[in-house]
Design an enzyme around this catalytic site. Sequence first.
Site, PDB file in Angstrom:
ATOM      1  CG  HIS A 187      -0.393   0.259   2.518  1.00  0.00           C
ATOM      2  ND1 HIS A 187      -0.061  -0.746   3.400  1.00  0.00           N
ATOM      3  CD2 HIS A 187      -0.070   1.409   3.155  1.00  0.00           C
ATOM      4  CE1 HIS A 187       0.426  -0.233   4.511  1.00  0.00           C
ATOM      5  NE2 HIS A 187       0.439   1.086   4.392  1.00  0.00           N
ATOM      6  CG  ASP A 225      -0.128  -4.104   2.834  1.00  0.00           C
ATOM      7  OD1 ASP A 225       0.097  -3.419   1.817  1.00  0.00           O
ATOM      8  OD2 ASP A 225      -0.072  -3.633   3.992  1.00  0.00           O
ATOM      9  N   GLY A 284       3.896   5.118   8.898  1.00  0.00           N
ATOM     10  CA  GLY A 284       5.313   5.249   8.574  1.00  0.00           C
ATOM     11  C   GLY A 284       6.086   3.984   8.895  1.00  0.00           C
ATOM     12  CB  SER A 321       3.195   0.792   6.354  1.00  0.00           C
ATOM     13  OG  SER A 321       2.042   0.990   7.106  1.00  0.00           O
ATOM     14  N   GLY A 337      -6.724  -0.791  -6.044  1.00  0.00           N
ATOM     15  CA  GLY A 337      -8.148  -1.095  -6.163  1.00  0.00           C
ATOM     16  C   GLY A 337      -8.821  -1.263  -4.816  1.00  0.00           C
TER      17      GLY A 337
END
Length: 353
Positions: free
Chosen positions: A76, A106, A182, A184, A237
């Site tokens: 992401h 992810d 951050g 992530s 999406g």
Amino acid sequence: MCRLLVSLLSILILASAPGQAADLADLFEQVNPSVVVIRSQEQVARGTEQLEWRTIQRTGSGVLVSEDGRIVTAAHVVQSADQIQVTFADGSEADARVIGSEPAADIAMLEVEEVPADARVAHLGDSDGVRIGQPVFAIGAPRGLAHALSVGHISARHQGSDITGDFGLGELLQTDASLNRGNSGGPLFDYSGEVVGIVSRILTSSGGSQGLGFAVTSNQVRELLLEQRAFWNGLNGYWVQGNLARLLNIPQARGLIVQGMAAGSPAARIGLRAGTVEVNIAGETLILGGDVILSVEGISFADDDGYMRIRQHLGGLNPGDSVTINVLRAGERVSLTTTLGAPEAKGDGGIDS
């Protein structure tokens, strides 16, 4: 006697704490050179009649997994980015590009052309051996604060779909280590200095850490990005199904609304159109007005196993093969076709796994 026992225990705890802190400090110095800060940028159009172009900037983290410049992060953070820049622990910067991703878990793989001499390659551990209660630590860029350390434990183990409610493929490790925006894409390490997870998301009502953080397991990263061919389409999406699909007049039980896409990506080349109107539905922000993908190569997203079959099909395609997708555009079904170009990725790269 009871007071004496408590006092003795307190002395033992205090005596052991400095050694534990020293061990963690040594571990941090050992693995920190493998951690990077990732900044991505994306141009998007918003509005109904008069479109206005905006720049979306995201900050995340990542970890170097090969000497030739491959970096694992969260999908992401980079999936639909037009530009990606990586900053290493020594402060050196490099442009990066996505060479593979699995949004349903992810996770994504980046590549940079050159790796600084001081950088270190992290080792992906065996997450199957991780135990509930085991101490772990994360290094990342919470709120943009680079190379920040947070410490916690493994709280639980989940399937991704149990947490996200979508087509989550990723097996997730839950941790109480402090994680914020951050973090992530950053690594979750065990106390042997091996990566056991890649930080994905938090559950929070405040917007900050509330002790409910989740990381995709290292074994899922290895399987989906290293052992299998990971196809990057550059598409951001949003899955819609059930009542929401009916409310949006989608002619099947499940579809993928195009939220955005990276410039020059396969999603852009095939002619997909992203939405431009932001709406809030049940606390979720959606971008409406774009295409809704119904099927790929005749495989419908409405099928229970549709996503996995599409993933397997795309992973087996070669340069020169064509891809056809069917979308709902302004209430009409439209077919879009493109031919795959030659991949730009380098060779196997000797990934340390």
